[in-house]
Design a protein around this motif. Sequence first.
Motif, PDB file in Angstrom:
ATOM      1  N   GLN A 195       0.100   2.484  -6.801  1.00 43.76           N
ATOM      2  CA  GLN A 195      -0.310   1.073  -7.649  1.00 43.76           C
ATOM      3  C   GLN A 195       0.352   1.237  -9.234  1.00 43.76           C
ATOM      4  N   ASN A 210      -5.297  -4.096  -1.583  1.00 49.43           N
ATOM      5  CA  ASN A 210      -6.732  -3.441  -1.174  1.00 49.43           C
ATOM      6  C   ASN A 210      -7.797  -4.585  -0.938  1.00 49.43           C
ATOM      7  N   LEU A 259       0.760  -0.991  -0.054  1.00 43.54           N
ATOM      8  CA  LEU A 259      -0.047   0.011   0.001  1.00 43.54           C
ATOM      9  C   LEU A 259       0.895   1.328   0.049  1.00 43.54           C
TER      10      LEU A 259
END
Length: 273
Positions: free
Chosen positions: A123, A152, A119
């Motif tokens: 991305q 996610n 995270l």
Amino acid sequence: MARRAARALRGRIPLVLSVLVLLIVVGWAVVPSFFASGDPLTGVPREKFSAPSAAHWFGTDNLGRDLYTRMVHGAAASLSATLLAVGIALVAGTLLGLIAGAAGGIVDAAVMRVVDVLLSIPQLLLALALVTALGFGTRNVAIAVGISLVANFARVMRSEVLRVRHADYVEAAHASGVRWYTNLARHVLPNSYQPVLALATVEFGMAVLAVSALSFLGYGAEPPDPEWGSLISEGRNFLATAWWMTTIPGLVIVAVVLAAQQAGRALSRQDTP
């Protein structure tokens, strides 16, 4: 009652339009010849750089190829890569979140630290690094985008498992001697997956953007095969004289992303008690 029905209908117009856009795009991918019977790889040189018209809805490119036909036939490659990416992220993220939330302790901490690392990386940057290592091609693009989205799904699934695993029916099943894996499959997973499916609809739009971006950079299908991102890339050198070569494919991608986001929000509202 008529006014109430009219207000309800107006409130659903964005969702109806979103579903319509998604159905049209899926139709492009499944039966492209029904929507555009022409050849996406050949063109008429004398018709190159033709502006959008009744004969060519999206105009033509620098080789005289019909841009609408290329968009329709390119939907299969773009959407198949998107579906593969979301499928990889959904399956891998669901398994990681389920294991982390159910096991707890060291396993949960280890899995979530990996998720935190994923995270912390943007991305698109992560997908770009992965596709650089994997190599060119639509399948490798899909794998790279899918891996970049795993975190996610894992985070959402873990939070749902933590919410469900202490429910009365789960505790009762455990106390009655049901094996832990049976308890997970029969009670925890069926009551945890709906928010994850709603997230998959939302992430579908983001995956379309990521796949198109990598295709724009040249990592997708090889020319002259059409793909949405590569179509925008082909038209960027002619932006001043043939704006439609980049603008119209870009607008189609934006419409698909917004439609997926709208559908995902509608599913999320339905899942909220």
